[in-house]
Design a protein around this motif. Structure first.
Motif, short mmCIF file in Angstrom:
data_model
loop_
_atom_site.label_atom_id
_atom_site.label_comp_id
_atom_site.label_asym_id
_atom_site.label_seq_id
_atom_site.Cartn_x
_atom_site.Cartn_y
_atom_site.Cartn_z
N LEU A 143 0.82 -1.21 0.00
CA LEU A 143 0.00 0.00 0.00
C LEU A 143 0.85 1.27 0.00
O LEU A 143 0.53 2.24 -0.69
N GLU A 144 1.96 1.26 0.75
CA GLU A 144 2.82 2.43 0.80
C GLU A 144 3.60 2.62 -0.50
O GLU A 144 3.67 3.73 -1.05
N ARG A 145 4.16 1.52 -1.01
CA ARG A 145 5.05 1.62 -2.17
C ARG A 145 4.27 1.83 -3.47
O ARG A 145 4.65 2.64 -4.31
N LEU A 146 3.17 1.07 -3.66
CA LEU A 146 2.44 1.11 -4.92
C LEU A 146 1.23 2.04 -4.89
O LEU A 146 0.84 2.58 -5.92
N GLY A 147 0.64 2.20 -3.70
CA GLY A 147 -0.55 3.03 -3.61
C GLY A 147 -0.32 4.38 -3.00
O GLY A 147 -1.24 5.22 -2.98
N LYS A 148 0.89 4.62 -2.47
CA LYS A 148 1.22 5.88 -1.79
C LYS A 148 0.23 6.17 -0.67
O LYS A 148 -0.21 7.30 -0.46
N VAL A 149 -0.14 5.11 0.05
CA VAL A 149 -1.14 5.21 1.12
C VAL A 149 -0.44 5.40 2.46
O VAL A 149 0.57 4.72 2.75
N ASP A 150 -0.98 6.28 3.28
CA ASP A 150 -0.50 6.42 4.65
C ASP A 150 -1.07 5.26 5.46
O ASP A 150 -2.28 5.18 5.68
N THR A 151 -0.22 4.35 5.89
CA THR A 151 -0.68 3.15 6.60
C THR A 151 -0.48 3.26 8.11
O THR A 151 -0.54 2.25 8.82
N SER A 152 -0.27 4.45 8.60
CA SER A 152 -0.02 4.61 10.04
C SER A 152 -1.20 4.13 10.88
O SER A 152 -1.03 3.73 12.03
N GLY A 153 -2.39 4.18 10.29
CA GLY A 153 -3.58 3.75 11.03
C GLY A 153 -4.05 2.35 10.70
O GLY A 153 -5.17 1.97 11.07
N ILE A 154 -3.23 1.56 10.04
CA ILE A 154 -3.63 0.21 9.67
C ILE A 154 -3.98 -0.61 10.92
O ILE A 154 -3.29 -0.54 11.94
N GLU A 155 -5.07 -1.34 10.85
CA GLU A 155 -5.51 -2.15 11.98
C GLU A 155 -4.78 -3.49 11.97
O GLU A 155 -4.34 -3.96 10.91
N PRO A 156 -4.64 -4.12 13.13
CA PRO A 156 -3.88 -5.38 13.20
C PRO A 156 -4.57 -6.48 12.41
O PRO A 156 -5.80 -6.57 12.36
N ILE A 157 -3.77 -7.32 11.79
CA ILE A 157 -4.30 -8.43 11.01
C ILE A 157 -5.14 -9.34 11.90
O ILE A 157 -4.81 -9.57 13.07
N LEU A 158 -6.24 -9.85 11.34
CA LEU A 158 -7.09 -10.78 12.07
C LEU A 158 -6.58 -12.20 11.81
O LEU A 158 -6.67 -12.69 10.69
N PRO A 159 -6.07 -12.88 12.84
CA PRO A 159 -5.58 -14.26 12.64
C PRO A 159 -6.73 -15.20 12.33
O PRO A 159 -7.89 -14.93 12.64
N SER A 160 -6.40 -16.33 11.74
CA SER A 160 -7.40 -17.35 11.47
C SER A 160 -7.71 -18.12 12.76
O SER A 160 -6.81 -18.44 13.54
N PHE A 161 -8.99 -18.42 12.99
CA PHE A 161 -9.38 -19.18 14.17
C PHE A 161 -8.76 -20.58 14.14
O PHE A 161 -8.38 -21.13 15.17
N GLU A 162 -8.69 -21.15 12.96
CA GLU A 162 -8.09 -22.48 12.80
C GLU A 162 -6.85 -22.35 11.93
O GLU A 162 -6.89 -21.70 10.88
N THR A 163 -5.76 -22.95 12.35
CA THR A 163 -4.55 -22.92 11.54
C THR A 163 -4.26 -24.27 10.88
O THR A 163 -3.32 -24.41 10.12
N ARG A 164 -5.08 -25.27 11.22
CA ARG A 164 -5.04 -26.56 10.54
C ARG A 164 -6.47 -26.94 10.19
O ARG A 164 -7.41 -26.53 10.85
N TYR A 165 -6.61 -27.74 9.16
CA TYR A 165 -7.93 -28.26 8.74
C TYR A 165 -8.93 -27.12 8.50
O TYR A 165 -10.08 -27.22 8.89
N TYR A 166 -8.47 -26.05 7.88
CA TYR A 166 -9.35 -24.90 7.69
C TYR A 166 -9.97 -24.82 6.30
O TYR A 166 -10.86 -24.02 6.07
N ARG A 167 -9.54 -25.65 5.37
CA ARG A 167 -10.06 -25.56 4.00
C ARG A 167 -11.31 -26.43 3.83
O ARG A 167 -11.37 -27.54 4.35
N ASN A 168 -12.28 -25.90 3.08
CA ASN A 168 -13.48 -26.68 2.80
C ASN A 168 -13.46 -27.32 1.42
O ASN A 168 -14.40 -28.01 1.03
N LYS A 169 -12.37 -27.12 0.69
CA LYS A 169 -12.26 -27.73 -0.64
C LYS A 169 -10.81 -28.07 -0.95
O LYS A 169 -9.92 -27.23 -0.76
N LEU A 170 -10.59 -29.30 -1.41
CA LEU A 170 -9.26 -29.72 -1.88
C LEU A 170 -9.43 -30.51 -3.18
O LEU A 170 -10.40 -31.26 -3.33
N GLU A 171 -8.48 -30.34 -4.07
CA GLU A 171 -8.49 -31.08 -5.33
C GLU A 171 -7.17 -31.84 -5.47
O GLU A 171 -6.09 -31.24 -5.45
#
Length: 477
Positions: free
Chosen positions: A107-135
């Motif tokens: 966002l800073e480099r390509l969008g020239k966006v001020d990211t000082s107010g960026i909110e913290p990333i929301l982690p995934s509730f599950e870090t294993r077995y989280y996909r509902n589709k596999l091929e």
């Protein structure tokens, strides 16, 4: 890449300072940037150069001198060979740190966006077995691991699993995958073993011959299960034999389907689906809504985290109840139906006609009558006449593919001048490019990354843009 002289192949005491998107650690040696397999930021390593260009080289670790505090033991035995979960050797906290950093940098480099107010990333509730589709892919050309090569036993060359990176014709045989909950692993392994016992041929990706081609497994939070077997050139009776085995071995399967695909590519969107047993769909639920998922339906592959993503989208829009909303790249209308009860009307647009049919069905299932859906190329559908017919939107929600929005679509949004745009993206770089174009009339007000795919470099990002007034300040200020 250049050939590397033997006396210059080895470098000592390299500090790993960052991680690249493809999961390789980043280090420096004099003027050379190094991309190091399985290295973690904070490691100090000795490396061997594998390939070299003018300003960078690819390398592998020959000795770990000092492990990073972010390093952890991968839990999957296929790590490093399988093309997925490339960040599994890094703690989840560190993954969140570097995903947030990647969004900020883009966002800073390509969008020239001020990211000082960026909110913290929301982690995934599950870090294993989280996909509902596999091929998975069947192949008669199994990838032999280093352990296989050291064994003196004859190797079974048929495999059912995932493609090895950069080797389209080589398939890594998967014993346990930590991406999808059971009975996914049991189904895959049982089908593979049954096919071997019955001498049913596995697909040859080069010669385009063989009976079994792909296995697709979809699950839902409701406990329903879809299994699709894709055949290529089955012999008489083999389709019945395989499908009957799955039906009898796994009676809990809600939707048991098969496809005969003799094209050169694996896509099933232009293929006829045959129902062997059960329904031709499963149901997913989200916040009291029911979604019908067919074999060709698009649905976010991390169901629990998709709910969080959509809640953030709704929160950013801050609906009052009387808004006209345009939902661009609506897919199967999941976001449109999710926000419908909070607004006056939602107009969804999507390129894929079958997805639009799914969107309409899902509105009907949930007794939602304030949605309209249209199929077609976004840049051709979203015209001045379209806006004149449906009205100027109060909020635009846009969730484009990785390539971002077409320049004509961005130009149209600048003409429409909706007070708010909520931009959901799976690629912060193309999102940043589009935001730079929208900056002519819009200002970024909120940013929130969301982790949908643990142990990978991928990250979703939600951005709220608000329309500036003619003096350059925001409306209402």
């Amino acid at each position: 890449m250049k050939r590397i002289p033997a006396d210059k192949k080895h470098l000592q005491n390299i500090s790993v300072i960052d991680i690249a998107e493809e999961g390789k650690g980043v280090g420096k040696s004099e003027e050379l940037v190094l991309f190091i397999e399985k290295a973690v930021p904070g490691d100090v390593v000795n490396v061997e150069l594998l390939r070299k260009k003018k300003n960078f080289a690819e390398a592998k670790v020959t000795e770990l001198l000092k492990p990073s505090e972010h390093r952890t033991e991968p839990f999957c035995p296929h790590f490093g060979v399988c093309g997925g979960c490339k960040w599994q050797h890094m703690t989840y906290d560190a993954q969140m740190l570097y995903k947030q950093k990647s969004v900020t940098n883009a966002l800073e480099r390509l969008g020239k966006v001020d990211t000082s107010g960026i909110e913290p990333i929301l982690p995934s509730f599950e870090t294993r077995y989280y996909r509902n589709k596999l091929e998975y892919t069947f192949s008669n050309k199994r990838w032999l691991t280093d352990q296989d090569m050291q064994s003196t036993e004859d190797h079974q060359m048929n495999a059912l699993g995932f493609h090895v990176p950069l080797r389209f014709d080589k398939i890594l045989n998967i014993e346990t995958c930590y991406l999808q909950s059971n009975p996914s692993n049991e189904i895959r392994n049982s089908v593979r073993d049954f096919a071997l016992e019955q001498n049913i041929s596995f697909y040859d990706l080069r010669a385009h011959e063989g009976a079994l081609r792909n296995l697709i497994i979809r699950t839902s939070t409701t406990g329903e299960l879809m299994v699709i077997v894709v055949f290529a050139y089955p012999e008489e009776g083999q389709v019945e034999k395989v499908m009957r085995f799955i039906q009898e071995r796994f009676p809990a399967v809600t939707s048991l389907l098969y496809i005969i695909n003799q094209k050169k590519n694996d896509t099933i969107f232009d293929q006829e689906i045959e129902v062997f047993a059960g329904r031709d769909y499963i149901f997913e639920e989200m916040e009291g809504l029911t979604f019908k998922i067919g074999p060709k339906s698009f649905y976010q592959t991390n169901s629990l985290q998709a709910h969080e993503l959509y809640m953030i989208t709704r929160q950013f829009a801050d609906f009052k109840g009387d808004e006209l909303v345009y939902d661009l790249y609506t897919g199967a209308g999941t976001i449109a139906n999710f926000v419908a009860k909070h607004v006056k009307e939602v107009v969804g647009v999507e390129y894929v006609p079958t997805a639009i049919e799914d969107a309409k069905i899902n509105s009907g299932i949930n007794n939602i009558d304030n949605t309209k859906f249209y199929a077609g190329d976004m840049k051709d559908i979203l015209t001045a006449d379209f806006v004149k017919e449906h009205g100027k939107p109060d909020v635009v929600i846009t969730d484009p593919p990785r390539a971002g929005m077409h320049a004509d679509v961005v130009a149209r949004l600048l003409e429409i001048e909706a007070p708010k745009i909520v931009y959901v993206s799976c690629n912060a770089a193309t999102q940043a490019r589009d935001i730079a174009l929208l900056n002519e009339k819009y200002e970024v007000k909120r940013i929130r990354p969301v982790d949908m795919f643990p142990h990978t470099q991928h990250v979703e990002n939600v951005v709220l843009l608000e329309l500036k007034d003619q003096t350059g300040t925001l409306d209402g200020e």
